[in-house]
Design an enzyme around this catalytic site. Structure first.
Site, mmCIF file in Angstrom:
data_model
loop_
_atom_site.group_PDB
_atom_site.id
_atom_site.type_symbol
_atom_site.label_atom_id
_atom_site.label_comp_id
_atom_site.label_asym_id
_atom_site.label_seq_id
_atom_site.Cartn_x
_atom_site.Cartn_y
_atom_site.Cartn_z
ATOM 1 N N SER A 98 -20.213 11.396 -44.979
ATOM 2 C CA SER A 98 -18.884 10.886 -44.616
ATOM 3 C C SER A 98 -18.300 10.108 -45.775
ATOM 4 O O SER A 98 -19.016 9.652 -46.670
ATOM 5 C CB SER A 98 -18.958 9.990 -43.368
ATOM 6 O OG SER A 98 -19.646 8.784 -43.652
ATOM 7 N N HIS A 133 -21.471 5.232 -59.285
ATOM 8 C CA HIS A 133 -22.607 5.718 -58.510
ATOM 9 C C HIS A 133 -22.782 4.747 -57.351
ATOM 10 O O HIS A 133 -22.926 3.538 -57.562
ATOM 11 C CB HIS A 133 -23.875 5.768 -59.366
ATOM 12 C CG HIS A 133 -25.056 6.318 -58.634
ATOM 13 N ND1 HIS A 133 -26.350 6.133 -59.058
ATOM 14 C CD2 HIS A 133 -25.142 7.041 -57.493
ATOM 15 C CE1 HIS A 133 -27.181 6.720 -58.222
ATOM 16 N NE2 HIS A 133 -26.461 7.272 -57.257
ATOM 17 N N ASP A 134 -22.770 5.243 -56.129
ATOM 18 C CA ASP A 134 -22.780 4.342 -54.973
ATOM 19 C C ASP A 134 -23.988 3.412 -54.977
ATOM 20 O O ASP A 134 -23.891 2.264 -54.512
ATOM 21 C CB ASP A 134 -22.669 5.102 -53.650
ATOM 22 C CG ASP A 134 -23.686 6.222 -53.482
ATOM 23 O OD1 ASP A 134 -24.627 6.332 -54.295
ATOM 24 O OD2 ASP A 134 -23.524 7.015 -52.527
#
Length: 482
Positions: free
Chosen positions: A17, A236-237
């Site tokens: 998501s 980058h998460d």
């Protein structure tokens, strides 16, 4: 004081998501609200598994519209994947999903030119079959690649569509296996040996750098009043999530939980030893010259896939039932690449237990308990191995991300590690994204001040370890390589 509070939009894209979150930041203030959440549904087409990047971009625009107005926008997403652009800046097809089979067997071809030991010594990146380096090697003979003039990692691609400006953010670039973690620049020697043209990449950007402003067409589509800058964050998460670990001092380990579990340490320098390579630890880059020294673990992907196959049962009921199943009855290696592909997850877990002569979990509650025990065991191994390999002891484990909602997993991790666990914040990637924007605009100071603000404003839960770690050592021995 209210005049000093500003609003920032965090575009935070996960593997299942996406969301646009709004953070209000000021002196002693850090408030997070969700503007819009949208599904991320990869699509299997005849040529393989692809990301529906246009749907994601539409979700981003819808989310920005729902914010009602912000002072800046930052974008983070999963790592390694990219889009290719032609000479006119037009996207050449939907980006390939990292779970696509095109990289099967590619690593061995790369290692024939640059042995795995040399590749690790030069880039510090763990072996994962989907690293960008292997994807590029697999794509080299494709028609699309022949037309490509530019490669943009996923968050950089979205930033380009929003602003018209191109860049390559460093923390995400470090997952390509083409960055030298010592110089924090491209590994030109390795790229050259493998025939990879680094001019495909846009210039490197650092978290906090300006990344342009929303184009007039984007302002019109979102109803926002310009100028609205886009600020480079840890795109980058995991880099953004680690920036949002509410730790005091340096003696902490972190586990960023979600589809993956990323478990490790924040260090001042990479660990490039052969022992580190053998343990499959990665040296990814973080904020302010730090290194995210961590191991990739399959994470809640295992449970997500099972739940999907079971027809989406009520998760709290499933977890409550799992809590009643005897502990450590069966465990699997949660880092095993055998669990990487989607489909048949309960069956594959049962097969792994059968192959290791353990009781085979049958009911959803038994499979769920096996998964959570296995994840906690993998967390234990990663935290212990990281401390040993980096010579960096820790006193506490911080769990951030979606797994913070899973109290059973948090408690089992405390039990397995024999260390207290502090769980929270849940939306760590979005918070880290927002705090880097706020820092770039002068509202907060360095990492220590960011973390103090998080600890004061975000709900955190502490889990103390129960009992000794003997049963976990015994369970670990069942997974030992013969």
């Amino acid at each position: 004081m209210s005049a000093a509070v500003k609003s920032y939009a965090a575009v935070d894209l996960g593997a299942s998501s996406g969301r646009v979150m709004v953070g209000r930041v000021g002196p002693g203030t850090l408030e997070l609200t969700e503007a819009h959440r949208f599904p991320n549904r990869p699509v299997r087409v005849p040529e393989g598994l692809r990301w529906d990047i246009l749907s994601l971009y539409a979700g981003v625009l819808d989310g920005l519209r729902a914010t009602g107005g912000v002072d800046s926008v930052g974008i983070d997403s999963w790592a390694v994947d990219y889009g290719l652009l032609d000479a006119d800046g037009v996207l050449l097809g939907n980006p390939v999903h990292y779970r696509d089979a095109r990289t099967d067997g590619i690593a061995e071809k790369v290692w024939a030119t640059v042995p795995a030991e040399e590749l690790y010594a030069g880039t510090g990146l763990q072996y994962a079959p989907f690293n960008t380096l292997y994807q590029l090697t697999a794509a080299r003979s494709s028609a699309g690649f022949a037309q490509a003039e530019r490669l943009l990692l996923i968050p950089d691609l979205l930033a380009y569509w929003l602003t018209g400006e191109q860049g390559t953010e460093l923390t995400n670039a470090s997952t390509t296996q083409l960055i030298d973690p010592r110089t924090r620049d491209w590994s030109y020697g390795i790229a050259g040996r493998l025939g990879i043209d680094l001019s495909l990449f846009a210039p490197l950007r650092q978290p906090g750098d300006p990344a342009g402003a929303l184009r007039p067409e984007v302002l019109e589509a979102t109803g926002l009043t310009g100028p609205v800058p886009v600020t480079t964050v840890g795109s980058h998460d995991t880099a953004s999530a680690v920036a949002a670990v509410p730790a005091a001092g340096e003696r902490f380990a972190y586990i960023c939980t979600g589809t993956w579990s990323l478990a490790g340490l924040e260090l001042a320098a990479p660990v490039l030893t052969e022992a580190s390579r053998a343990a499959n630890f990665t040296n990814e880059l973080g904020l302010d010259g730090t290194v995210r020294y961590l191991r990739n673990i399959m994470g809640l992907w295992l449970l997500q896939e099972c739940v999907r196959e079971w027809g989406d049962p009520d998760l709290p009921e499933l977890l409550a039932a799992a809590a009643g199943v005897p502990a450590l009855r069966s465990v699997v290696d949660a880092g095993d690449a055998a669990f990487l592909a989607p489909g048949r997850m309960p069956t594959r877990i049962a097969e792994a237990c059968r192959a290791s002569a353990q009781p085979v979990p049958e009911s959803p509650a038994e499979v769920t308990r096996c998964i959570l025990d296995s994840l906690a065991l993998a967390h234990r191994r990663a935290v212990a191995d990281a401390q040993r390999l980096a010579d960096h002891p820790v006193d506490v484990v911080h769990i951030v991300g979606g797994g913070t909602r899973n109290a059973l997993l948090c408690q089992l991790t405390a039990d397995a590690c024999g260390l207290p666990v502090v769980a929270g914040p849940t939306e760590a990637a979005a918070l880290g994204n927002i705090l880097v924007q706020a820092r770039a605009h002068g509202l907060v100071g360095g990492r220590a001040e960011m973390r103090q603000l998080l600890a004061r404003t975000q709900p955190l839960t502490r889990y103390e370890p129960r009992g000794d770690t003997g049963p976990w050592r015994e369970a670990e021995s069942r997974l030992a390589t013969p």
